[in-house]
Design an enzyme around this catalytic site. Sequence first.
Site, PDB file in Angstrom:
ATOM      1  CE  LYS B  76     166.438  45.700  58.350  1.00 19.70           C
ATOM      2  NZ  LYS B  76     165.357  46.687  58.411  1.00 19.70           N
ATOM      3  CB  SER B 151     165.976  49.184  61.449  1.00 22.51           C
ATOM      4  OG  SER B 151     165.193  48.693  60.379  1.00 22.51           O
ATOM      5  CB  SER B 175     163.684  50.793  58.594  1.00 23.18           C
ATOM      6  OG  SER B 175     163.513  50.972  59.971  1.00 23.18           O
TER       7      SER B 175
END
Lengths: 475, 482
Positions: B76, B151, B175
């Site tokens: 990420k 997210s 998330s």
Amino acid sequence: MWETVIGLEIHVQLSTESKLFSSASTDFGADQNTQASVIDLAMPGVLPVLNKNAVDMAVKFGLAVDAKIARKSIFARKNYFYPDLPKGYQISQYELPIVFDGKLDIYVDGTKKSVGITRAHLEEDAGKSIHDLYEDESAIDLNRAGTPLIEIVSEPDMRSSREAVTYLKKIHSIVKSLGISDGNMQEGSFRCDANISLRRPGDEFGTRAEIKNINSFKFVESAINYEVIRQREILESGESVIQETRLYDPKKDETRPMRSKEEANDYRYFPDPDLLPVEISQEKIDKIKLTLPELPDDKKDRYKNNYGLKEDDAEILSLNSNLSTFFDESIKGSDSDPQLVANFILSELVGLCNKHNVDISVATIKPSHISQLMNYIVQGKISSKQAKDILNELWTGKLDIDEIIRSKNIEQVSDTGILMKEAQKILEKHPKEVQDYKNGKDKLMGFFVGQIMKEMKGKANPKVLNEILNKLLKE
Amino acid sequence: MNFKSVKEILTAIKNKDVSVIELTSNYLDKIKERDDELNCFVTLTEEFALNKARKIDEEIAKNKVRALSGLPIAQKDIFCTKNIKTSCGSKMLDNFVSPYNATVIEKLNNAGTIMLGKTNMDEFAMGSSNETSFYGPVKNPWDTEYVPGGSSGGSASAVAARISPCSTGTDTGGSIRQPASLCGICGLKPTYGRVSRYGMIAFASSLDQAGIFTTDALDAAILLKEMSGYDEKDSTSSSVEVPDYQSYCLSDTNHNYTVGIPEEFVKDLNDDVKKVFYDSVKVLEKVGCKIKTINLKYTSLGVSAYQVVAPAECSSNLSRFDGVRYGHRSDNSSDLENLYRESRSEGFGKEVKRRILVGTYALSAGYYDAYYLKAQKVRNLIANDFRDAFDQVDLIIGPTTPDKAFKIGEKMNDPIAMYLSDVYTVSTNLAGLPAMSIPMGFKENMPLGLQIIGNHFDEKNILKISHLYQQETDWHKREPGK
């Protein structure tokens, strides 16, 4: 009749090797931005890790001022934007400071006064903005960013600039004695904000003005004195003092308001979620207590009780740790009366230091020089007047006392054989005066001494000479 | 070349059935083929990956095998990667190249993984749909008209699309779990403090936790072991011992778990989700779990408390992005205040600004007690709620999300509706508990996730029950488009 009310906030840089929340060095004077790690630069994703030495130092301070040590204290974020504050917040302590509820006794004109210490908390210093390096741009040096500080907040207990300065000096002496700060005021390691207000005795506190960032004892005194007059004039003309932050300008010897923009901040304090509460066990506190060195009050007692120093001298010496260290070292190698050593240091050496604006700790004259001079006086090798002359020579960089004595030819003659010979010579030259003396004209003694001194270019030891003359004239 | 799991890949590499360079190239090709459409990656680290792959191949040739030797992984873009762009999905950091590695990156690199690239995400991890990214929305591989969740949308979508065997994510209010649920894969958020936060760009420091996406629970067990542990650079990281999760999952011990279903997690469910959920409950009963209805009475306050705490912390965490030292700096700045205002106005997107404003307000003098302090009190109530629940049950389950994925654009103009989609996930962050979402079925061909919440540092039992569940089901084996 107005009463002045003063409270001080003192920022003391702690002499840890690394910063409060990073491993970067805290050395002063390194090239710009060479002592800023990714943490000090507030790179994305970095986290603070508390320097435990700084915590121990804060505890030491707390113990030295009879304060309570919080078994649990909390770091908070103080949020504001400024280029020398890389994170956009300063990590400080807000609701639960590590040290609280202490006190310090000060002596002004021989009267004891107790000043309350509300709290002392740990926080990190900001970097420095430099506005005069480039023409159209400002520069930022983040070497200082993250340096550990304790902020010591007093109660509004002081009533004159002298009390404030005495309190400040005593705190300075304590942090130096504890070895938790170099206390260097020029480099900003020890600086202070003064809160000042006036009131009619017995009334509620008046509105205060805060003078920020004063970095010398003298400036603190001048700034307060200026502020007192300013506020008195305002109050006496029937107007009110505005609560504001001011700066002291030593060049003009006046205080001026800071631009209101610089102070209009809501700091939005909240506990820093990146740091755990600081927990200190009683065992830890007890352990630190054992490491406490002699503090100014103990020192003063020792000077009075063991050395018989006068109250004032003991006070002055104990309030300046560099000076007292120098004195203690001088005493070690000296056979002289400690009061005489204190007199010599406080009047002669300190005078020279002040004249040349040099701190005694960095003067070329060392305690061993003072011990030697004092011993020579005791031995009659030199007079105290000559000791002063030699001190001046030492100041210029000549560091061998014996060499100075030789080159200046100022050594006293205390040898009884030589003095006896010279005395006999003079007495033989003046048979009439000898007879008059024996008939009771005592003051002729001075005449004989004068004649011998003249002959010996003033180098005769007056004490020994007197003894010899007395003996000879009795025969 | 079609490996089904991390475990398979590691075995194949170890047995030299496949070279790391072949495997890596194969995944890079898959990404290039699919990612124009899916938009999972902000940066493809091809050269870095191939160099590392060659290095690992050399090691394997010498029979030097690390725990995760040769395993391709997508990171990420919230984790700082040395000398590689780290954008956090924001224009603010579009030009930012990190000078250091996050601890998670360091640990996974050292374990032998091959980073394929940095994945797309909601800007600064603020969002539940991946639509707030500066780099555009990520698509859900099950249907590209749908959001993948957020997210960590890029990481979830990449694993679901099988263009990366695993990926990292971060979870502040859901998330990891929410996108895992919407993409039909496994997403594990460990206990707060289990994995170091150092180098993970902070959103809400007291809630943020790094975790992983995989297709099955055993893979998550393998990866979690390598990511976890105390880090001296993160004061909030824990020194609780890291067990061998995989062997725990594979051990024969039958735990006969007591599993709690909070009434508050199921009472408002629509019929479709309810059916899928209770079907999965039957599976759990089949593997020996006792089911018990419990109450988490403060669940409904979770989103409100979260929407005060998270923005408050973010408003402070994001202050460092000021255009002074790195990141976006406006060209239209005439003085200091202007530099701040313009750089931040230009660099941050709408959702980030909204949260900074909310958080700044919540921390302001005069409002602090009413908002921040109150939210902290609610947080304690929620934590106590869970503590009491874990006196009665071993694990807590419920649907991860109230519904399947929504369409791109559907909730963008309704932030409250968007926030409410986190209702089942935020409370575990507020309590610092570990939780995992695993696939439990479909609604209208879109996947749904089962959330399993454990007690502090009890990831091993979450993983074990997930593994037991996956022995009985094949939801986790379903691939989009097949």
